[in-house]
Design a protein around this motif. Structure first.
Motif, PDB file in Angstrom:
ATOM      1  N   THR A 162      23.550  27.859  97.035  1.00 53.60           N
ATOM      2  CA  THR A 162      23.397  29.077  98.077  1.00 53.60           C
ATOM      3  C   THR A 162      24.367  29.094  99.107  1.00 53.60           C
ATOM      4  N   GLN A 163      24.375  30.390  99.586  1.00 53.18           N
ATOM      5  CA  GLN A 163      25.394  30.309 100.664  1.00 53.18           C
ATOM      6  C   GLN A 163      25.037  29.645 101.721  1.00 53.18           C
ATOM      7  N   PRO A 164      23.698  29.662 102.147  1.00 57.17           N
ATOM      8  CA  PRO A 164      23.370  29.079 103.547  1.00 57.17           C
ATOM      9  C   PRO A 164      23.731  27.684 103.187  1.00 57.17           C
ATOM     10  N   VAL A 165      23.694  26.974 102.197  1.00 52.80           N
ATOM     11  CA  VAL A 165      23.935  25.421 102.028  1.00 52.80           C
ATOM     12  C   VAL A 165      25.381  25.455 102.255  1.00 52.80           C
ATOM     13  N   LEU A 166      26.174  26.260 101.710  1.00 49.00           N
ATOM     14  CA  LEU A 166      27.543  26.205 101.739  1.00 49.00           C
ATOM     15  C   LEU A 166      27.936  26.385 103.066  1.00 49.00           C
ATOM     16  N   SER A 167      27.336  27.349 104.008  1.00 41.80           N
ATOM     17  CA  SER A 167      27.793  27.590 105.281  1.00 41.80           C
ATOM     18  C   SER A 167      27.735  26.540 106.123  1.00 41.80           C
ATOM     19  N   ALA A 168      26.393  25.773 105.991  1.00 38.03           N
ATOM     20  CA  ALA A 168      26.285  24.346 106.721  1.00 38.03           C
ATOM     21  C   ALA A 168      27.115  23.255 106.316  1.00 38.03           C
ATOM     22  N   ALA A 169      27.412  23.137 105.009  1.00 38.16           N
ATOM     23  CA  ALA A 169      28.605  22.158 104.708  1.00 38.16           C
ATOM     24  C   ALA A 169      29.881  22.656 105.074  1.00 38.16           C
ATOM     25  N   ASN A 170      30.349  23.940 105.161  1.00 37.37           N
ATOM     26  CA  ASN A 170      31.713  24.202 105.731  1.00 37.37           C
ATOM     27  C   ASN A 170      31.605  23.813 107.244  1.00 37.37           C
ATOM     28  N   ALA A 171      30.748  24.040 107.986  1.00 38.57           N
ATOM     29  CA  ALA A 171      30.595  23.912 109.080  1.00 38.57           C
ATOM     30  C   ALA A 171      30.765  22.539 109.600  1.00 38.57           C
TER      31      ALA A 171
ATOM     32  N   GLU B  43      25.494  19.926 118.441  1.00 35.65           N
ATOM     33  CA  GLU B  43      24.296  20.814 118.853  1.00 35.65           C
ATOM     34  C   GLU B  43      25.035  22.327 118.653  1.00 35.65           C
ATOM     35  N   ALA B  44      26.155  22.531 118.409  1.00 39.05           N
ATOM     36  CA  ALA B  44      26.736  23.806 118.234  1.00 39.05           C
ATOM     37  C   ALA B  44      26.880  24.030 116.686  1.00 39.05           C
ATOM     38  N   LEU B  45      26.365  23.336 115.842  1.00 38.95           N
ATOM     39  CA  LEU B  45      26.257  23.411 114.372  1.00 38.95           C
ATOM     40  C   LEU B  45      24.902  23.621 114.053  1.00 38.95           C
ATOM     41  N   THR B  46      23.925  23.236 115.072  1.00 41.41           N
ATOM     42  CA  THR B  46      22.313  23.375 114.493  1.00 41.41           C
ATOM     43  C   THR B  46      21.862  24.771 114.280  1.00 41.41           C
ATOM     44  N   SER B  47      22.601  25.812 114.723  1.00 39.34           N
ATOM     45  CA  SER B  47      22.115  27.269 114.065  1.00 39.34           C
ATOM     46  C   SER B  47      22.171  27.328 112.632  1.00 39.34           C
ATOM     47  N   MET B  48      22.958  26.631 111.889  1.00 36.10           N
ATOM     48  CA  MET B  48      23.179  26.683 110.608  1.00 36.10           C
ATOM     49  C   MET B  48      21.924  26.086 109.799  1.00 36.10           C
ATOM     50  N   PHE B  49      21.052  25.411 110.501  1.00 31.55           N
ATOM     51  CA  PHE B  49      19.911  24.866 109.876  1.00 31.55           C
ATOM     52  C   PHE B  49      18.791  25.541 110.468  1.00 31.55           C
ATOM     53  N   GLU B  50      17.537  25.190 109.676  1.00 31.63           N
ATOM     54  CA  GLU B  50      16.248  25.396 110.262  1.00 31.63           C
ATOM     55  C   GLU B  50      15.649  23.957 110.731  1.00 31.63           C
TER      56      GLU B  50
END
Length: 688
Positions: A310-319, A649-656
């Motif tokens: 899914t896109q949320p998984v990919l967005s986190a991995a991309n980050a 910390e800057a990437l944590t918005s990609m996660f719940e």
């Protein structure tokens, strides 16, 4: 080509089609070099199979296509896909064409074939046999003893370490001093002795007409270092294609560039973001530097549409991978939308981590997701201990990868040793193992027999004429008769004869002989798929089945089971739900994998690989503390861990972000209440 004839390309997205059609004209035109950067889940295998089929449909001779993968299974699957695609255009002729695609296999398998083809030109006996890693280590150990290194005052490196050093020197094309300093600093004082050992090891292999894994590449590289021979071998192939190029070592890259120095007809496919096998001497530099080996530079096609996650998984991995210091720029995207972000879950300790994972696994199962569609991934095999205890306590079946490899099982090695010994009676490791199976034949007797055989022009005839060792019983006569019957191969009847001879020894040696007997029958079934004993021994050694039936860990009585796997073993796999354990510094990155910038970057790629295995649900668990046993003066204690540096910390918005179990603010315990100690200290104590 008529529009109807190209309909097989209509299933491809624009980037995939660019990769498939690159440099392909009518009559099998040979195009310029191509690098395909294939992101996780982007249809890499499908794209490469279409490219091979497209070449054949457009007139390329399949006998002149060299396709190299990292497993024989992958090569077979690729060939089947090529046939299915070509059949849409060529009809029944597709099978004939793809049957001619005979040069599809692993680097090592292709190397073995070429060495036999060119054996007369390089002074190699074409009947050579191939040692697996354990056999190679045994031969290395034999040389250690003969040279007196096992009796040194300070501890000399073990046989396994010696073989690892030797292998690293060969595959990384590095001098021993550099290898010792960079990878084995505790062995730096033994450089001269190791050189002497390795020289004797090479001489012993040549006398016994055996090659090890590394020789298959090293001899091939030596062959193509001669311009005339390189032109001859390279000239046999119009098209050379390599899958998983990010997993190649420097020696494999040298071979490839020598075969096609101008790059014409050369296609490599891979993903620098999934280069995670440096412990095998693979180097990400091969794929990063590939375009610049040619003038003009190799063309690059990037596949960044993902069909898995899914896109949320990919967005986190991309980050996560976006913070890498050096990479080919790509951002995976998909049409699979979702409102569910990956879970970044804080748990109290390893016990709570195990409970959280089990609860989520069972919850997912209740929602209709099979256990085997879920996987728990970890950096190192030892990390799963508490989880395995909890799964066992809850009676949840599971399989852990990877287990004991099929060829590492003693009874399978015994059978193959007998066949290898008959195929190449100068193979002392195989001979020593077989003779040891006979009651009354000890190390000294076995060595005397092998020495007498080595002195003879016809070793097997010498064996049959030798007097029976003093303490050998009635089994000696049966052994000699079996060797005589196997001398002139009748394949695959040979394996049945070998099994019938071995079964009484199996019953005598192993308490669980009945279970092991099933493996021998499985071995016979496998053998029936090979045209000769030589091909069977070669290919089974180079690409063995995964595990034995009795020790693989598969709960045969359960149709469903949870997958537990190291991240390295999970590469290339996918699951609906993925749980990644111990996403903390000291585990990810590993305390032992953060010494250099290159090592740290590979650890980042490991997390990326783990995250991109998930199709729908991704859970990263972060234990706050680990329990250590007596590693400090204070005795048993808890040490606290920090979330992996790869998710700042800057990437944590990609996660719940959640914690488990939920606690009220009044009872929540913060890290400030205890000492802050890096988990690396615990890891060092565990692994040393």
């Amino acid at each position: 080509m008529a529009a109807a004839a190209t309909s097989y390309l209509e299933t491809l997205n624009p980037e995939q089609r660019r990769a498939v059609e690159h440099g392909v004209g009518t009559n099998g035109t040979v195009g310029p070099p191509l690098l395909v950067i294939a992101g996780a889940g982007s249809g890499k295998t499908n794209t490469l199979a279409h490219r091979v089929a497209h070449l054949i449909i457009n007139g390329a001779d399949p006998r002149r296509i060299l396709l190299m993968t990292f497993s024989r299974r992958a090569a077979n699957e690729m060939t089947k896909r090529v046939e299915r695609i070509a059949r849409k255009v060529l009809g029944d002729n597709a099978g004939v064409m793809t049957d001619a695609l005979t040069w599809a296999g692993t680097f090592h398998g292709i190397g073995a074939r070429l060495l036999r083809d060119y054996s007369d030109q390089i002074g190699l006996d074409p009947s050579f046999t191939i040692h697996d890693r354990e056999d190679s280590a045994d031969l290395m150990n034999l040389i250690r003893h003969e040279r007196g290194f096992s009796k040194t005052e300070s501890r000399f490196p073990t046989k396994g370490t010696c073989l690892s050093i030797y292998s690293r020197c060969v595959n990384a094309e590095l001098p021993i001093e550099q290898v010792l300093g960079q990878f084995f600093p505790w062995c730096s004082g033994w450089a001269n002795e190791l050189k002497e050992l390795f020289a004797a090891y090479v001489e012993a292999k040549q006398k016994q007409n055996v090659l090890d894994y590394d020789d298959l590449l090293l001899y091939w590289a030596q062959m193509v270092s001669d311009p005339t021979m390189a032109d001859d071998i390279g000239g046999r192939f119009d098209h050379v294609m390599v899958d998983e190029y990010q997993d190649t070592n420097r020696l494999q890259s040298s071979i490839l560039l020598a075969l096609k120095p101008g790059g014409h007809g050369l296609t490599v496919v891979g993903d620098d973001a999934q280069s995670i096998y440096s412990f095998r001497a693979a180097t990400v530099r091969n794929i990063l530097d590939f375009p610049d080996h040619f003038n003009p530079r190799a063309d690059i096609v990037t596949l960044d549409r993902n069909y898995r996650s899914t896109q949320p998984v990919l967005s986190a991995a991309n980050a996560v991978i976006g913070l890498a210091k050096e990479r080919f720029t790509k951002n995976l995207w998909t049409e699979r939308t979702s409102t569910h972000k990956p879970q970044l879950v804080t748990v109290r300790d390893e016990v709570e981590q195990a409970r959280y994972i089990v609860e989520r696994v069972l919850e997912s199962r209740e929602e209709g997701n099979l256990l085997k569609h879920q996987a728990v991934l970890f950096r190192t095999s030892s990390h799963s201990g508490p989880l395995e205890i909890e799964l066992t306590r809850r009676n949840i079946p599971f399989v852990k990868f990877g287990g004991l490899k099929f060829l590492d099982a003693a009874h399978v090695k015994d059978m193959l040793a007998l066949l290898r010994f008959v195929e190449n009676p100068r193979d002392r490791v195989a001979g020593f193992r077989v003779l040891h199976l006979l009651p009354g034949v000890g190390p000294a007797s076995a060595q005397r027999v092998l020495e007498r055989m080595a002195e003879a022009a016809d070793p097997l005839s010498a064996l049959c004429d030798l007097p029976q060792p003093p303490r050998a019983g009635a089994d000696w006569k049966g052994f000699i008769e079996t060797v005589g019957n196997l001398r002139y191969s009748e394949w695959p009847v040979d394996l049945e004869r070998a099994r019938l001879w071995y079964e009484p020894h199996l019953d005598r040696i192993h308490e669980d002989a009945e279970v092991r007997h099933a493996d021998l029958l499985q071995l016979e079934q496998i053998a029936s798929g090979y045209p000769s004993r030589e091909r069977f021994l070669t290919e089974l050694t180079l690409d063995p089945p995964d595990a034995t039936s009795d020790q693989a860990g598969v709960p045969l009585r359960d149709e469903d089971y949870l997958i537990l796997s190291t991240i390295h073993s999970a590469k290339g796999q996918e699951w609906k739900s993925v749980y990644v354990m111990n996403v903390v510094d000291g585990c990810m990155p590993s305390d032992l994998g953060a010494g250099t910038s290159a090592e740290l970057e590979e650890e980042r790629r490991l997390l990326y690989v783990a995250m991109t295995r998930a199709k729908d649900d991704l859970h990263l668990t972060v234990p706050q503390r680990f329990f250590t046993h007596g590693q400090h003066a204070q005795g048993d204690r808890h040490v606290y861990a920090s979330r992996t540096r790869f998710i700042p910390e800057a990437l944590t918005s990609m996660f719940e972000r959640t914690s488990w179990p939920q606690v009220s603010a009044g009872t929540a315990r913060t890290q400030s209440n205890g000492p802050k100690i890096d988990i690396g200290a615990r890891m060092r104590g565990m692994w040393r």
